[in-house]
Design an enzyme around this catalytic site. Structure first.
Site, short mmCIF file in Angstrom:
data_model
loop_
_atom_site.label_atom_id
_atom_site.label_comp_id
_atom_site.label_asym_id
_atom_site.label_seq_id
_atom_site.Cartn_x
_atom_site.Cartn_y
_atom_site.Cartn_z
N GLN A 182 0.83 -1.22 0.00
CA GLN A 182 0.00 0.00 0.00
C GLN A 182 0.86 1.26 0.00
O GLN A 182 0.33 2.36 -0.12
CB GLN A 182 -0.91 0.02 1.24
CG GLN A 182 -1.89 -1.12 1.32
CD GLN A 182 -2.85 -1.15 0.16
OE1 GLN A 182 -3.06 -0.15 -0.53
NE2 GLN A 182 -3.41 -2.32 -0.10
N SER A 202 3.82 -4.59 -5.40
CA SER A 202 3.12 -5.18 -6.55
C SER A 202 2.72 -4.11 -7.54
O SER A 202 2.71 -2.93 -7.22
CB SER A 202 1.91 -5.99 -6.09
OG SER A 202 0.93 -5.11 -5.62
N CYS A 329 -20.54 -8.61 8.04
CA CYS A 329 -21.52 -9.14 7.09
C CYS A 329 -20.98 -9.14 5.67
O CYS A 329 -21.51 -9.82 4.80
CB CYS A 329 -22.78 -8.30 7.13
SG CYS A 329 -23.50 -8.26 8.75
#
Lengths: 393, 211
Positions: A182, A202, A329
């Site tokens: 990041q 990456s 959730c």
């Protein structure tokens, strides 16, 4: 707005059209792998060396210190298993933090199963893991410290240089691996100044192709081979890695690094604007993680009180807006964000957290549209929420 | 997108949402800690024992809101006896299915409806407060869904033993879930949440196979 608004760039980002162009020749015209004294092989070796130089320059490393890998996760695997296994004769104690990227934490779990002992450093309420905590955790048998430079959830920038100083002050060698997935392209990364031994990055998080990453390995590091097989290039993980992907990676890096400061400034302005709009337009919004310089330039993470993040993301998706949430959730394992929980947030704050990660392709107009929609959604969902009704009583 | 059209329709435009003034019965199930909570309000015709009106509030995900909406739709106008037969499977079917990992949302909605009906019956002397027993525990375990397949843990035969010591209030459960099972902690946590609400339960011990 008709086009999709994508604000989940910390997961993956759109490949730049220029990157695709740079890749094309290596799919069908110059697809060769190196072999000695043959012109096709020499052409590919030269191309490969060129790509490697670009990555090395961005990190202020030597080209020979860069290994291409098939992604950031494989780079982390090669470094972490390579360091732990090659140095286990010196000790079997490893240190990381509870808020590290899953690549690192799954390794911690694996090392524990392999008989290593792992100490997990706790963050403060903003997600910072202090160098003092690292210092206190070091033991005589500590062989490895792994750290996530920029937190993948709240964008907290960890004090990598301070860690390196603490590790250098220990009376024995402690290897230092950093996941910079990041951080790359969002911060100035100078591996020499940072003082790390290995560092993983990456391509697809900076508008490069998916399926390619790189590992910096400081010259002289004791790293055992983890992936075995045929080695086509020196400086590439064994196996047939795509030359086209390397070309795309190099192009993506060039595009960011031709004006890194300008790139960072653009993302910082967009993020500041997004946060300002969220805080001024919507009630009960709380920023998670640090404000300002301690935070990476492209991440905004806020909790919306009384409502649940999966419902918010599904509604935003109806308006063609992609963002992420830390709600249980929305997760496969049905667990709230472990990063937010470790930072001391409660369940409602974690379930109601929204993560926006911006890219240079986002605009202020997109942010205005997103905040306007989110404002409507917050009103609608709060009207349905028993928690909100209870507070309004 | 894994949700059916019907789920999205009920999520975006839920029926019967809102607080009810002077309800005849209410129930709240779930908690913010679990990430979902549903409150259901009932208005009941005292003579005919018919659900005249029903509404809900929901803190939760899209499927949570959608299942609460469909359950209230299904209950409206029904007699208490008919409404008592509404199960989470009925709610899921009425929504054209839910992703397996979301099946537990339909359980919460159906469960809250049943609790509200039960609260009404107890308040109006239509039934006694049920005695807590091993059967109560098994009924609660039937509401716990294994997220990977969207079935309850009793049906899936994951529960090997259930014991309840009336003197000490200790519940003993043997769960056949291995240590590498990614949902093991979720299932155990949910069992605790379901049983802790009973004052008779003082302690819950969950055993797993030794790997």
């Amino acid at each position: 707005m008709n086009e999709r608004i994508y604000m989940d760039n910390c997961v993956t980002s759109a490949m730049a059209p220029e990157v695709l162009e740079a890749m094309k020749p290596y799919f069908s015209e110059e697809y060769w792998y190196p072999s000695s004294f043959v012109s096709t092989g020499e052409a590919s070796s030269a191309a490969f060396e060129g790509f490697r130089k670009v990555i090395a320059a961005a990190l202020n490393a030597k080209p020979k210190e860069i290994t291409f890998t098939s992604g950031g996760t494989i780079a982390n695997n090669i470094a972490l298993k390579g360091l732990a296994l090659a140095n286990s004769g010196e000790g079997r104690h490893i240190i990381c933090s509870t808020v590290d990227y899953p690549d690192l934490l799954t390794h911690a779990g694996y090392f524990e199963k392999m008989g290593f002992e792992v100490s997990y450093l706790e963050p403060d309420e903003l997600g910072f893991v202090s160098a003092d905590k690292l210092k206190a955790a070091i033991r005589q048998d500590t062989i490895l410290f792994m750290s996530t430079m920029v937190n993948h959830v709240v964008g907290t920038i960890q004090p990598i240089q301070e860690y390196a100083k603490v590790l250098a002050a220990a009376n024995h060698k402690i290897w230092f691996h950093v996941d910079a997935g990041q951080a790359f392209g969002k911060l100035h990364l100078d591996v020499a100044a940072l003082g790390v031994d290995t560092l993983a990055i990456s391509a697809h998080k900076i508008h490069g192709p998916q399926g390619i990453g790189a590992l910096y390995v400081k010259k002289g590091s004791r790293l055992g081979p983890y992936i075995h097989g045929v080695r086509r290039f020196e400086g590439v993980q064994p196996g047939g890695l795509s030359l086209a992907a390397m070309a795309g990676f190099a192009k993506a890096v060039e595009m960011v690094y031709q004006d890194l400061d300008g790139h960072i400034k653009q993302l910082r302005e967009l993020s500041d604007y997004l946060l300002e709009q969220l805080e001024s337009q919507i009630d009960y919004v709380e920023l998670n993680g640090p404000r300002g310089e301690g935070r990476v330039c492209h991440n905004i993470n806020v909790s919306l009180d009384f409502i649940e993040g999966e419902a918010i993301t599904v509604m935003l998706d109806m308006h063609k807006i992609t963002v992420a949430t830390g709600s249980a959730c929305a997760s496969r394992g049905l667990k709230p964000s472990y990063v937010l929980m470790a930072m001391g947030k409660n369940h409602v704050q974690s379930h109601g957290s929204m993560k926006f990660t911006l890219s240079r392709y986002n605009t202020k107009e997109q942010i205005d549209f997103t905040v306007a929609k989110l404002k409507e959604i917050a009103v609608v969902l709060r009207e349905r929420s028993p928690l909100y009704k209870a507070i309004k009583k | 997108m894994q949700y059916s059209e019907k789920v999205l329709q009920h999520f975006m435009h839920p029926q019967n949402v809102g607080v009810m003034e002077n309800p005849d019965a209410t129930a709240t199930e779930g908690s913010p800690a679990c990430g979902d909570q549903v409150t259901i309000y009932l208005k009941v015709d005292e003579e005919k024992l018919i659900i005249e009106d029903v509404s809900f509030l929901s803190y939760g995900c899209a499927s949570n809101i959608a299942t609460a909406s469909i359950v209230t739709e299904m209950a409206k106008g029904k007699s208490l006896e008919e409404a008592k037969k509404i199960t989470w499977r009925d709610a899921m079917d009425a929504l054209d299915g839910l992703p397996p990992v979301k099946a537990h949302c339909s359980v919460l909605a159906a469960d809250t409806l049943q609790s509200a009906i039960s609260n009404y019956e107890i308040a109006h002397g239509l039934k006694e407060v049920p005695n807590f027993s091993k059967e109560t525990i098994i009924e609660e375990l039937k509401k716990i869904i294994y997220p990977q397949v969207g079935e309850d843990i009793i049906t899936l035969k994951m529960v090997k033993y259930v014991g309840f010591d009336e003197k000490t209030g200790e519940v003993l459960i043997d769960l056949n879930l291995m240590s590498f099972d990614q949902y093991r902690d979720n299932v155990a946590e949910e069992i605790r949440e379901h049983l802790e609400k009973y004052p008779e339960v003082k302690d819950i011990k969950i055993n797993f196979p030794s790997s």
